[in-house]
Each structure stands twice: as structure tokens, then as C-alpha cells.
Design a protein around this motif. Sequence first.
Motif, mmCIF file in Angstrom:
data_model
loop_
_atom_site.group_PDB
_atom_site.id
_atom_site.type_symbol
_atom_site.label_atom_id
_atom_site.label_comp_id
_atom_site.label_asym_id
_atom_site.label_seq_id
_atom_site.Cartn_x
_atom_site.Cartn_y
_atom_site.Cartn_z
ATOM 1 N N SER A 22 0.888 -1.218 0.157
ATOM 2 C CA SER A 22 0.063 0.030 -0.077
ATOM 3 C C SER A 22 0.787 1.300 -0.128
ATOM 4 C CB SER A 22 -0.880 -0.113 1.383
ATOM 5 O OG SER A 22 -0.202 0.092 2.393
ATOM 6 N N HIS A 30 -4.628 4.004 -0.817
ATOM 7 C CA HIS A 30 -5.939 4.765 -0.767
ATOM 8 C C HIS A 30 -5.726 6.056 -0.143
ATOM 9 C CE1 HIS A 30 -8.018 0.928 -0.704
ATOM 10 N NE2 HIS A 30 -7.074 0.497 0.069
ATOM 11 N N GLN A 39 -6.281 -1.491 5.410
ATOM 12 C CA GLN A 39 -7.371 -1.317 4.473
ATOM 13 C C GLN A 39 -6.899 -2.232 3.106
ATOM 14 O OE1 GLN A 39 -7.751 2.782 3.614
ATOM 15 N NE2 GLN A 39 -8.056 3.140 5.871
ATOM 16 N N TRP A 40 -5.938 -2.422 3.014
ATOM 17 C CA TRP A 40 -5.530 -3.210 1.537
ATOM 18 C C TRP A 40 -5.815 -4.787 1.989
ATOM 19 C CZ3 TRP A 40 -2.221 -7.055 0.128
ATOM 20 C CH2 TRP A 40 -2.025 -7.098 -1.528
ATOM 21 N N ARG A 43 -9.623 -5.607 1.639
ATOM 22 C CA ARG A 43 -10.619 -5.130 0.422
ATOM 23 C C ARG A 43 -11.162 -6.584 0.028
ATOM 24 N NH1 ARG A 43 -5.942 -6.888 -0.896
ATOM 25 N NH2 ARG A 43 -5.472 -7.639 -3.161
#
Length: 76
Positions: A22, A30, A39-40, A43
Motif C-alpha cells: 500500500s 487509498h 485497508q489493503w 479489501r
Amino acid sequence: MLRMMAVIMVACLLSGCGSIISRAVPGQGHDNQYYPGVQWDVRDSAWRYITVLDLPFSLVFDTLLLPIDASHGPYE
């Protein structure tokens, strides 16, 4: 026993992978938000079952890099 060793080895090899991807691959971070590796990892993709193994490591790595992420500016 061999299967468990393989899972542990893969988890160690993937440790922090979401955090690194990321931050290193353009378009994957993001917009440099807080905890981009986590967050990666969460997903919706075909690899989501593998990246769940990486989630705790990305959480630790993103926490260590939180001061650097905070210095990039306010995020929404």
C-alpha cells in the motif's frame, strides 16, 4: 503437521505485505490514509482469505508507521 508448517511459513513470508504494497505500489495506498496496509488487507479480492493471515502483521507495522502517516497531512 506439514500443512500447519506451510501455513506458518506463508504467514511469516507475507508479514507486513499489505503495508508495504500500500505504500510502495502507486494507486494501492487509498490516498495515504491511516492504516493503509490494513485497508489493503480487508479489501474485497480473490486473495482476501490469504491476506487475512497478514492482517495482524500489517496492523503492527501500520501502527509503527503511524507518525509518518500523520505527518503527511490531515485526511478525511
